[in-house]
Design a protein around this motif. Sequence first.
Motif, mmCIF file in Angstrom:
data_model
loop_
_atom_site.group_PDB
_atom_site.id
_atom_site.type_symbol
_atom_site.label_atom_id
_atom_site.label_comp_id
_atom_site.label_asym_id
_atom_site.label_seq_id
_atom_site.Cartn_x
_atom_site.Cartn_y
_atom_site.Cartn_z
ATOM 1 N N ALA A 198 -84.988 -59.013 -39.275
ATOM 2 C CA ALA A 198 -83.778 -59.116 -40.088
ATOM 3 C C ALA A 198 -82.549 -59.222 -39.195
ATOM 4 N N ALA A 199 -82.516 -58.440 -38.110
ATOM 5 C CA ALA A 199 -81.375 -58.470 -37.200
ATOM 6 C C ALA A 199 -81.258 -59.835 -36.524
ATOM 7 N N ASN A 200 -82.379 -60.413 -36.117
ATOM 8 C CA ASN A 200 -82.363 -61.722 -35.476
ATOM 9 C C ASN A 200 -81.872 -62.800 -36.442
ATOM 10 N N LEU A 201 -82.329 -62.736 -37.687
ATOM 11 C CA LEU A 201 -81.884 -63.706 -38.688
ATOM 12 C C LEU A 201 -80.383 -63.576 -38.924
ATOM 13 N N SER A 202 -79.922 -62.346 -39.063
ATOM 14 C CA SER A 202 -78.499 -62.097 -39.269
ATOM 15 C C SER A 202 -77.671 -62.643 -38.109
ATOM 16 N N ASN A 203 -78.133 -62.414 -36.891
ATOM 17 C CA ASN A 203 -77.414 -62.901 -35.707
ATOM 18 C C ASN A 203 -77.383 -64.421 -35.648
ATOM 19 N N LYS A 204 -78.509 -65.067 -35.945
ATOM 20 C CA LYS A 204 -78.556 -66.531 -35.919
ATOM 21 C C LYS A 204 -77.577 -67.114 -36.927
ATOM 22 N N VAL A 205 -77.605 -66.562 -38.140
ATOM 23 C CA VAL A 205 -76.718 -67.069 -39.190
ATOM 24 C C VAL A 205 -75.264 -66.803 -38.810
ATOM 25 N N ASP A 210 -72.960 -57.829 -41.370
ATOM 26 C CA ASP A 210 -73.273 -57.215 -40.078
ATOM 27 C C ASP A 210 -74.533 -56.369 -40.146
ATOM 28 N N ASN A 211 -74.768 -55.748 -41.275
ATOM 29 C CA ASN A 211 -75.911 -54.854 -41.455
ATOM 30 C C ASN A 211 -77.140 -55.699 -41.761
#
Length: 92
Positions: A40-47, A87-88
Amino acid sequence: MEPDWEDQARTIIRVELVRARVNYKELAWRFEQMGIQETAANLSNKVARGRFSFAFFLQCMTAIGVTVVDINGAVSGAMLMKVPEGDNEGEV
């Protein structure tokens, strides 16, 4: 004035996530069901970066369940929806 392509790409994914009521944790699970390992963190960062391949964009749309993307509608609709930054990792 040249459009900010990264901002538009990021906005389209975020708008579709909000419309589908899918957060990054759910998106990661859906990716896993498609055989793609992403946190989830990686997806959030990519987006958040807005710099990703078109293949990643297609994976996101498929995981969300989107079959048609109205580019102009998504970008202008985001102004009305006020899409959050996310961010979360559990949020969009």
